[in-house]
Design an enzyme around this catalytic site. Sequence first.
Site, PDB file in Angstrom:
ATOM      1  N   ALA A 132      66.719  12.779  12.603  1.00 44.28           N
ATOM      2  CA  ALA A 132      65.609  12.634  13.793  1.00 44.28           C
ATOM      3  C   ALA A 132      66.112  13.099  14.718  1.00 44.28           C
ATOM      4  O   ALA A 132      67.373  13.365  14.931  1.00 44.28           O
ATOM      5  CB  ALA A 132      65.476  11.061  14.099  1.00 44.28           C
ATOM      6  N   GLY A 178      68.064  10.805   9.047  1.00 44.83           N
ATOM      7  CA  GLY A 178      66.685  10.831   8.570  1.00 44.83           C
ATOM      8  C   GLY A 178      66.136  11.971   7.397  1.00 44.83           C
ATOM      9  O   GLY A 178      65.702  12.035   6.750  1.00 44.83           O
ATOM     10  N   GLU A 229      67.326  10.298   4.513  1.00 48.25           N
ATOM     11  CA  GLU A 229      66.224   9.361   4.191  1.00 48.25           C
ATOM     12  C   GLU A 229      65.133  10.097   3.518  1.00 48.25           C
ATOM     13  O   GLU A 229      64.415   9.632   2.636  1.00 48.25           O
ATOM     14  CB  GLU A 229      65.796   8.660   5.510  1.00 48.25           C
ATOM     15  CG  GLU A 229      67.006   7.473   5.985  1.00 48.25           C
ATOM     16  CD  GLU A 229      66.626   6.914   7.378  1.00 48.25           C
ATOM     17  OE1 GLU A 229      66.384   7.696   8.223  1.00 48.25           O
ATOM     18  OE2 GLU A 229      66.471   5.787   7.498  1.00 48.25           O
ATOM     19  N   GLU A 274      73.743   6.983  12.071  1.00 49.02           N
ATOM     20  CA  GLU A 274      73.041   6.487  13.016  1.00 49.02           C
ATOM     21  C   GLU A 274      74.093   5.384  13.879  1.00 49.02           C
ATOM     22  O   GLU A 274      73.861   5.332  15.287  1.00 49.02           O
ATOM     23  CB  GLU A 274      71.664   5.830  12.491  1.00 49.02           C
ATOM     24  CG  GLU A 274      70.704   6.656  12.166  1.00 49.02           C
ATOM     25  CD  GLU A 274      70.739   7.013  10.681  1.00 49.02           C
ATOM     26  OE1 GLU A 274      71.928   6.913   9.818  1.00 49.02           O
ATOM     27  OE2 GLU A 274      69.886   7.574  10.234  1.00 49.02           O
TER      28      GLU A 274
HETATM   29  N1  COA Z   1      68.774  16.042  16.830  1.00 54.12           N
HETATM   30  C1  COA Z   1      68.430  17.234  17.943  1.00 54.12           C
HETATM   31  N2  COA Z   1      69.132  18.448  17.800  1.00 54.12           N
HETATM   32  C2  COA Z   1      70.041  18.466  16.804  1.00 54.12           C
HETATM   33  C3  COA Z   1      70.367  17.618  15.787  1.00 54.12           C
HETATM   34  C4  COA Z   1      69.228  16.188  15.896  1.00 54.12           C
HETATM   35  N3  COA Z   1      69.624  15.336  14.961  1.00 54.12           N
HETATM   36  N4  COA Z   1      71.140  17.884  14.773  1.00 54.12           N
HETATM   37  C5  COA Z   1      71.494  19.310  15.433  1.00 54.12           C
HETATM   38  N5  COA Z   1      70.912  19.563  16.722  1.00 54.12           N
HETATM   39  C6  COA Z   1      70.928  20.669  17.483  1.00 54.12           C
HETATM   40  C7  COA Z   1      72.359  20.585  18.235  1.00 54.12           C
HETATM   41  O1  COA Z   1      72.032  19.894  19.371  1.00 54.12           O
HETATM   42  C8  COA Z   1      72.412  22.110  18.391  1.00 54.12           C
HETATM   43  O2  COA Z   1      71.620  22.708  19.577  1.00 54.12           O
HETATM   44  P1  COA Z   1      72.078  23.619  20.780  1.00 54.12           P
HETATM   45  O3  COA Z   1      72.256  25.018  20.004  1.00 54.12           O
HETATM   46  O4  COA Z   1      70.973  23.582  21.582  1.00 54.12           O
HETATM   47  O5  COA Z   1      73.239  23.118  21.237  1.00 54.12           O
HETATM   48  C9  COA Z   1      71.927  22.935  16.959  1.00 54.12           C
HETATM   49  O6  COA Z   1      71.117  21.751  16.586  1.00 54.12           O
HETATM   50  C10 COA Z   1      73.137  23.206  16.169  1.00 54.12           C
HETATM   51  O7  COA Z   1      73.911  22.024  16.087  1.00 54.12           O
HETATM   52  P2  COA Z   1      75.538  21.931  16.315  1.00 54.12           P
HETATM   53  O8  COA Z   1      75.743  20.447  16.618  1.00 54.12           O
HETATM   54  O9  COA Z   1      75.702  23.017  17.426  1.00 54.12           O
HETATM   55  O10 COA Z   1      75.951  22.397  14.915  1.00 54.12           O
HETATM   56  P3  COA Z   1      77.325  22.131  14.246  1.00 54.12           P
HETATM   57  O11 COA Z   1      77.297  22.975  13.076  1.00 54.12           O
HETATM   58  O12 COA Z   1      78.526  22.258  15.311  1.00 54.12           O
HETATM   59  O13 COA Z   1      76.949  20.530  13.847  1.00 54.12           O
HETATM   60  C11 COA Z   1      75.957  18.559  12.732  1.00 54.12           C
HETATM   61  C12 COA Z   1      76.276  20.325  12.906  1.00 54.12           C
HETATM   62  C13 COA Z   1      74.817  18.538  11.837  1.00 54.12           C
HETATM   63  C14 COA Z   1      77.289  17.914  12.055  1.00 54.12           C
HETATM   64  C15 COA Z   1      75.620  18.079  14.109  1.00 54.12           C
HETATM   65  O14 COA Z   1      74.500  19.065  14.688  1.00 54.12           O
HETATM   66  C16 COA Z   1      75.401  16.799  14.144  1.00 54.12           C
HETATM   67  O15 COA Z   1      76.195  15.802  14.091  1.00 54.12           O
HETATM   68  N6  COA Z   1      73.959  16.572  14.107  1.00 54.12           N
HETATM   69  C17 COA Z   1      73.477  15.107  14.345  1.00 54.12           C
HETATM   70  C18 COA Z   1      73.510  14.480  13.053  1.00 54.12           C
HETATM   71  C19 COA Z   1      72.873  13.068  13.314  1.00 54.12           C
HETATM   72  O16 COA Z   1      73.625  12.271  13.928  1.00 54.12           O
HETATM   73  N7  COA Z   1      71.772  12.872  12.710  1.00 54.12           N
HETATM   74  C20 COA Z   1      71.169  11.412  12.934  1.00 54.12           C
HETATM   75  C21 COA Z   1      70.169  11.206  13.945  1.00 54.12           C
HETATM   76  S1  COA Z   1      69.662   9.641  14.003  1.00 54.12           S
END
Ligand code: COA
Length: 260
Positions: free
Chosen positions: A66, A111, A114, A134
């Site tokens: 999400a 999500g 999911e 989460e």
């Molecule tokens: N919601 C909003 N933005 C998100 C996102 C999410 N779930 N997941 C990634 N992004 C955004 C980042 O903020 C970043 O934006 P920016 O370029 O403006 O800084 C962009 O996507 C790239 O992500 P980044 O974190 O820089 O890539 P990464 O390769 O270093 O890491 C992940 C990848 C997937 C491990 C990391 O983005 C992450 O942990 N995301 C969240 C996952 C999560 O907790 N999901 C459950 C949500 S309920």
Amino acid sequence: MSFDNLLLERDGAVAVLAINRPKVLNALNTQTIRELREAVLELAHDASVRAVIVTGVGEKSFVAGADINELTALRAIEGQEYARRGQNVLDAIEGMGKPVIAAVNGYALGGGCELAMACTLRVAADSATFGQPEIDLGLIPGYGGTQRLTRLVGKGVALDLLLTGRRITAAEALRIGLVNRVVPSVDLMRESKQWAETLAAKAPIAVRCILESVHHGTLLPHAEGQRIEAALFGLATSTDDRREGTTAFLEKRKAQFTGQ
Ligand code: COA
């Protein structure tokens, strides 16, 4: 129908629906959930579509969860509505009445995991990553994750993943039964399309009956599940495709199903 955050393409009887927000790793925001609902309704009602593939745009991510920007501002009652909206869309995918294959091309987190679990079947690129992180946001899954993960992999493994929030590889996802197949990344869409085409060529009413019997029957006590199965068996018996399938077998030829 055109969307801002989705790409929808048709290739014969197979539709490919891709989440298209690669700059945020295809995170699901409210607009994307709304568009998904519209796309799913359209695909469910289009009889020319016999199988659907769900994937993410770009090589890095299926769906990274999400959209966390929206989660920061939610109050309790809004959070409940937020979860219900997402649950309804994923339920609509699960109940579409035709096979939906998740082609998991990268991160399937929160999500995203999911969404993949709401699909009928899952094929993962060998580089894909799964998880329900989460807990590390002080949250819990809200799009059916606590329920579908537990049914797919069992309570013990589900609680490990839900409580630690740890990420797992495609290989581990295959081992625990979270995905059906793992393929090299370069082959993901070709293999997914081949699989979807195989399913699209089956008798659609029988396919629908199997999906319904498994989906509803397994949530019920055994005897009631069997009653549903028998009723759907009766329905399948009444179709032209049943006549064609059984006749073609006896005539030693390939059946041509019409969906009637
Ligand atoms: N919601 C909003 N933005 C998100 C996102 C999410 N779930 N997941 C990634 N992004 C955004 C980042 O903020 C970043 O934006 P920016 O370029 O403006 O800084 C962009 O996507 C790239 O992500 P980044 O974190 O820089 O890539 P990464 O390769 O270093 O890491 C992940 C990848 C997937 C491990 C990391 O983005 C992450 O942990 N995301 C969240 C996952 C999560 O907790 N999901 C459950 C949500 S309920």
